[in-house]
Design an enzyme around this catalytic site. Structure first.
Site, PDB file in Angstrom:
ATOM      1  N   ASP A  39     -18.046  -5.724   5.412  1.00 13.49           N
ATOM      2  CA  ASP A  39     -16.963  -4.936   6.030  1.00 13.49           C
ATOM      3  C   ASP A  39     -17.061  -5.099   7.544  1.00 13.49           C
ATOM      4  OD1 ASP A  39     -15.261  -2.522   6.862  1.00 13.49           O
ATOM      5  OD2 ASP A  39     -15.224  -2.287   4.696  1.00 13.49           O
ATOM      6  N   ASN A  92     -11.646  -7.251  -1.711  1.00 14.70           N
ATOM      7  CA  ASN A  92     -10.939  -5.975  -1.698  1.00 14.70           C
ATOM      8  C   ASN A  92     -10.448  -5.553  -0.308  1.00 14.70           C
ATOM      9  OD1 ASN A  92     -10.649  -2.943  -2.601  1.00 14.70           O
ATOM     10  ND2 ASN A  92     -12.190  -2.917  -0.958  1.00 14.70           N
ATOM     11  N   TYR A 158       3.019  -6.088   3.973  1.00 13.09           N
ATOM     12  CA  TYR A 158       2.053  -5.689   2.936  1.00 13.09           C
ATOM     13  C   TYR A 158       2.500  -6.226   1.570  1.00 13.09           C
ATOM     14  CZ  TYR A 158      -1.140  -2.654   0.316  1.00 13.09           C
ATOM     15  OH  TYR A 158      -2.134  -2.173  -0.521  1.00 13.09           O
ATOM     16  N   THR A 193      -7.137   7.265  -0.390  1.00 12.71           N
ATOM     17  CA  THR A 193      -8.151   6.667   0.497  1.00 12.71           C
ATOM     18  C   THR A 193      -7.665   6.760   1.946  1.00 12.71           C
ATOM     19  OG1 THR A 193      -7.198   4.447   0.567  1.00 12.71           O
ATOM     20  CG2 THR A 193      -8.704   4.910  -1.261  1.00 12.71           C
TER      21      THR A 193
HETATM   22  P1  NAI Z   1      -9.697   1.818   2.851  1.00  8.43           P
HETATM   23  O1  NAI Z   1      -9.042   1.837   4.179  1.00  8.43           O
HETATM   24  O2  NAI Z   1     -10.391   3.055   2.387  1.00  8.43           O
HETATM   25  O3  NAI Z   1     -10.711   0.595   2.752  1.00  8.43           O
HETATM   26  C1  NAI Z   1     -10.384  -0.674   3.284  1.00  8.43           C
HETATM   27  C2  NAI Z   1     -11.651  -1.268   3.863  1.00  8.43           C
HETATM   28  O4  NAI Z   1     -11.333  -2.588   4.326  1.00  8.43           O
HETATM   29  C3  NAI Z   1     -12.191  -0.492   5.074  1.00  8.43           C
HETATM   30  O5  NAI Z   1     -13.561  -0.212   4.910  1.00  8.43           O
HETATM   31  C4  NAI Z   1     -11.934  -1.432   6.251  1.00  8.43           C
HETATM   32  O6  NAI Z   1     -12.908  -1.305   7.284  1.00  8.43           O
HETATM   33  C5  NAI Z   1     -11.989  -2.781   5.560  1.00  8.43           C
HETATM   34  N1  NAI Z   1     -11.348  -3.830   6.335  1.00  8.43           N
HETATM   35  C6  NAI Z   1     -10.174  -3.787   7.009  1.00  8.43           C
HETATM   36  N2  NAI Z   1      -9.961  -4.953   7.652  1.00  8.43           N
HETATM   37  C7  NAI Z   1     -11.017  -5.755   7.372  1.00  8.43           C
HETATM   38  C8  NAI Z   1     -11.383  -7.075   7.737  1.00  8.43           C
HETATM   39  N3  NAI Z   1     -10.611  -7.813   8.552  1.00  8.43           N
HETATM   40  N4  NAI Z   1     -12.536  -7.582   7.248  1.00  8.43           N
HETATM   41  C9  NAI Z   1     -13.338  -6.829   6.449  1.00  8.43           C
HETATM   42  N5  NAI Z   1     -13.058  -5.570   6.091  1.00  8.43           N
HETATM   43  C10 NAI Z   1     -11.913  -5.042   6.541  1.00  8.43           C
HETATM   44  O7  NAI Z   1      -8.538   1.429   1.837  1.00  8.43           O
HETATM   45  P2  NAI Z   1      -8.507   1.241   0.244  1.00  8.43           P
HETATM   46  O8  NAI Z   1      -7.339   1.986  -0.217  1.00  8.43           O
HETATM   47  O9  NAI Z   1      -9.816   1.479  -0.372  1.00  8.43           O
HETATM   48  O10 NAI Z   1      -8.111  -0.308   0.178  1.00  8.43           O
HETATM   49  C11 NAI Z   1      -8.872  -1.284  -0.499  1.00  8.43           C
HETATM   50  C12 NAI Z   1      -7.923  -2.326  -1.042  1.00  8.43           C
HETATM   51  O11 NAI Z   1      -7.097  -1.719  -2.034  1.00  8.43           O
HETATM   52  C13 NAI Z   1      -6.971  -2.927  -0.011  1.00  8.43           C
HETATM   53  O12 NAI Z   1      -6.833  -4.318  -0.258  1.00  8.43           O
HETATM   54  C14 NAI Z   1      -5.661  -2.223  -0.301  1.00  8.43           C
HETATM   55  O13 NAI Z   1      -4.548  -2.992   0.090  1.00  8.43           O
HETATM   56  C15 NAI Z   1      -5.754  -2.066  -1.803  1.00  8.43           C
HETATM   57  N6  NAI Z   1      -4.875  -1.051  -2.364  1.00  8.43           N
HETATM   58  C16 NAI Z   1      -4.932   0.237  -1.907  1.00  8.43           C
HETATM   59  C17 NAI Z   1      -4.058   1.173  -2.418  1.00  8.43           C
HETATM   60  C18 NAI Z   1      -4.043   2.581  -1.932  1.00  8.43           C
HETATM   61  O14 NAI Z   1      -3.067   3.301  -2.239  1.00  8.43           O
HETATM   62  N7  NAI Z   1      -5.036   3.070  -1.223  1.00  8.43           N
HETATM   63  C19 NAI Z   1      -3.089   0.820  -3.465  1.00  8.43           C
HETATM   64  C20 NAI Z   1      -3.158  -0.559  -3.895  1.00  8.43           C
HETATM   65  C21 NAI Z   1      -4.026  -1.449  -3.347  1.00  8.43           C
END
Ligand code: NAI
Length: 255
Positions: A39, A92, A158, A193
């Site tokens: 991360d 992810n 997105y 989240t």
């Molecule tokens: P989150 O914001 O809690 O976690 C995302 C993580 O990705 C964070 O720890 C962030 O620091 C990290 N991150 C961001 N840019 C980065 C980079 N350039 N390199 C490495 N790490 C990076 O969000 P969440 O919801 O847990 O998201 C995880 C995945 O799930 C994402 O791909 C998101 O698009 C997907 N998702 C989320 C949904 C939601 O409603 N929360 C719904 C559908 C998919």
């Protein structure tokens, strides 16, 4: 909850400092896997490692920006050097992107969202596949979204990135099946989240209720409800599942 046995296996999870990724890392560790947490967020990433270690698990944090190929190579090398290999790679990491109509998104912002959400998944796979093909195969799970299946106003970058994640998943599934590598994606509905806080969805009660109402159970998902699908896809129970975009969305896309 099903109990998985990933004892002696190695999993890596990008974007594992928070949300779905952090919960997936915790579930892998609880099932016996050693876990590499990649991360950009070092503080929260190290906290997840501490939690896993406090529960008796094995984990290491690697500062990893998915827009940097060299970081991803280091992340994969860490799995091999620290834990002896790689069995499961969960790509992810992602960001929400701007809430603007397509024509109003500036080019830099568009490119940033695509570079993290789509190119980041492809780059991660490129780094992981070298090791997985040298080993005895493995499983890749890419985090897509219901936005990989349908559109949503004011979310063009997105939505485009997540459609792309499904495209690369379906294609690579065919390309690496002979190497005993299964490649799938998960398509969650809206999950509670930090990403939804940043998108202004969970911070505004009216918007939150409107979004919740698009799911048949009239609520958002919890991260563990998505991680369960990831672990299932990695398990032998999913041995004939390949190239799938597994929808976990309480019927969001069913109507
Ligand atoms: P989150 O914001 O809690 O976690 C995302 C993580 O990705 C964070 O720890 C962030 O620091 C990290 N991150 C961001 N840019 C980065 C980079 N350039 N390199 C490495 N790490 C990076 O969000 P969440 O919801 O847990 O998201 C995880 C995945 O799930 C994402 O791909 C998101 O698009 C997907 N998702 C989320 C949904 C939601 O409603 N929360 C719904 C559908 C998919």
């Amino acid at each position: 909850m099903p109990e998985y046995d990933f004892e002696n296996d190695v999993a890596l999870v990008t974007g594992a400092a928070s949300g779905i990724g952090a919960e997936t890392a915790r579930q892998f560790a609880a099932a016996g896997a050693s876990v590499v947490i990649g991360d950009v967020d070092e503080d929260n990433g190290e906290d997840v490692v501490s939690e896993i270690e406090a529960d008796g698990g094995d984990a290491v944090f690697v500062t990893t920006d998915v827009t940097e190929m060299a970081d991803l190579e280091t992340m994969v090398e860490t799995a091999v050097d620290e834990f002896g290999g790689l069995d499961y790679a969960i790509n992810n990491a992602g960001v929400a992107g701007p809430a603007d109509p397509a024509g109003d998104i500036d080019e830099n912002t568009w490119e940033q969202v695509i570079d993290i959400n789509l190119n980041g998944v492809w780059r991660s796979m490129a780094a992981e596949l070298d090791v997985l093909t040298e080993n005895d195969g493995g499983v890749i799970v890419n985090m897509a979204s219901v936005m990989g299946q349908v559109g949503m106003e004011n979310s063009a970058s997105y939505v485009a990135s997540k459609h792309g994640v499904l495209g690369v998943t379906k294609t690579a599934a065919w390309e690496y099946a002979d190497e005993d590598i299964r490649i799938n994606a998960v398509c969650p509905g809206f999950v509670e989240t930090q990403l939804l806080d940043e998108a202004g969805i969970t911070t505004n009660e009216d918007v939150r209720e409107w979004i919740a109402g698009k799911h048949s159970q009239d609520r958002l998902a919890q991260p563990e409800e998505i991680s369960e699908a990831v672990l299932w896809l990695c398990s032998d129970a999913a041995s004939f599942t390949n190239g799938e975009g597994l929808t976990v969305d309480s019927a969001y896309t069913a109507v």
